[in-house]
Design a protein around this motif. Structure first.
Motif, PDB file in Angstrom:
ATOM      1  N   ASN A 172       0.856  -1.181   0.000  1.00  0.00           N
ATOM      2  CA  ASN A 172       0.000   0.000   0.000  1.00  0.00           C
ATOM      3  C   ASN A 172       0.894   1.234   0.000  1.00  0.00           C
ATOM      4  O   ASN A 172       1.500   1.578   1.014  1.00  0.00           O
ATOM      5  CB  ASN A 172      -0.914  -0.014   1.230  1.00  0.00           C
ATOM      6  N   ARG A 173       0.981   1.906  -1.155  1.00  0.00           N
ATOM      7  CA  ARG A 173       1.792   3.112  -1.320  1.00  0.00           C
ATOM      8  C   ARG A 173       0.906   4.330  -1.589  1.00  0.00           C
ATOM      9  O   ARG A 173       1.329   5.268  -2.252  1.00  0.00           O
ATOM     10  CB  ARG A 173       2.773   2.907  -2.470  1.00  0.00           C
ATOM     11  N   ILE A 174      -0.345   4.271  -1.122  1.00  0.00           N
ATOM     12  CA  ILE A 174      -1.292   5.353  -1.371  1.00  0.00           C
ATOM     13  C   ILE A 174      -0.776   6.654  -0.770  1.00  0.00           C
ATOM     14  O   ILE A 174      -0.799   7.697  -1.426  1.00  0.00           O
ATOM     15  CB  ILE A 174      -2.693   5.002  -0.817  1.00  0.00           C
ATOM     16  N   GLN A 175      -0.281   6.587   0.470  1.00  0.00           N
ATOM     17  CA  GLN A 175       0.305   7.767   1.119  1.00  0.00           C
ATOM     18  C   GLN A 175       1.820   7.624   1.097  1.00  0.00           C
ATOM     19  O   GLN A 175       2.359   6.691   1.696  1.00  0.00           O
ATOM     20  CB  GLN A 175      -0.170   7.878   2.561  1.00  0.00           C
ATOM     21  N   GLU A 176       2.502   8.516   0.434  1.00  0.00           N
ATOM     22  CA  GLU A 176       3.953   8.401   0.299  1.00  0.00           C
ATOM     23  C   GLU A 176       4.654   8.389   1.656  1.00  0.00           C
ATOM     24  O   GLU A 176       5.632   7.668   1.853  1.00  0.00           O
ATOM     25  CB  GLU A 176       4.503   9.541  -0.556  1.00  0.00           C
TER      26      GLU A 176
END
Length: 135
Positions: A36-40
């Motif tokens: 999960n890389r939605i929020q850097e």
């Protein structure tokens, strides 16, 4: 085996490369890997394996060795805490084209020839594409 296609949140629908994953059910074993890389500034990688039991009209599963890696600006943390205690149970039904697993808490796995949809209380959270076994 299934490849993650979509991850639905309250802020939108996310696809690769922001989210990636695999979900495997085979011979009583369940394996999931999620990125999960939605929020850097707050990325997670989950790698878990466990077991499942499918008996007639019932399905249950649990993760026995979960690992969650969280990367933030201050570093990486690791958790091995199980996401729930014991087996998670579902009723199983089929109409010939799909298999529906439904829990008393409103979780659903809907399997079709094309893939899998995971929902909670009627809201789709993940969409997976089936990877044929010959690939």
């Amino acid at each position: 085996m299934y490849a993650l296609e979509e991850w639905h949140t309250d802020t939108g629908v996310f696809r690769s490369p922001q989210v990636e994953g695999r979900f495997i059910l085979l011979h009583g074993a369940v394996v999931v890997v999620l990125h999960n890389r939605i929020q850097e500034a707050n990325q997670t990688t989950t790698a878990s394996y466990g077991r499942y039991v499918l008996i007639s009209t019932e399905f249950s599963y649990r993760y026995e060795e979960p690992s969650v890696f969280t990367q933030t600006n201050s570093g990486i943390t690791v958790s091995h805490k199980a996401p729930w205690e014991g087996m998670r149970s579902f009723s199983a039904s089929s109409d010939g084209k799909t298999v529906l697993l439904r829990s008393a808490a409103g979780e659903e796995f809907l399997f079709s020839r094309e893939g899998l949809k995971y929902s909670q209380k009627g809201k789709v959270l993940r969409v997976w594409r089936r990877i044929p076994s010959n690939q």
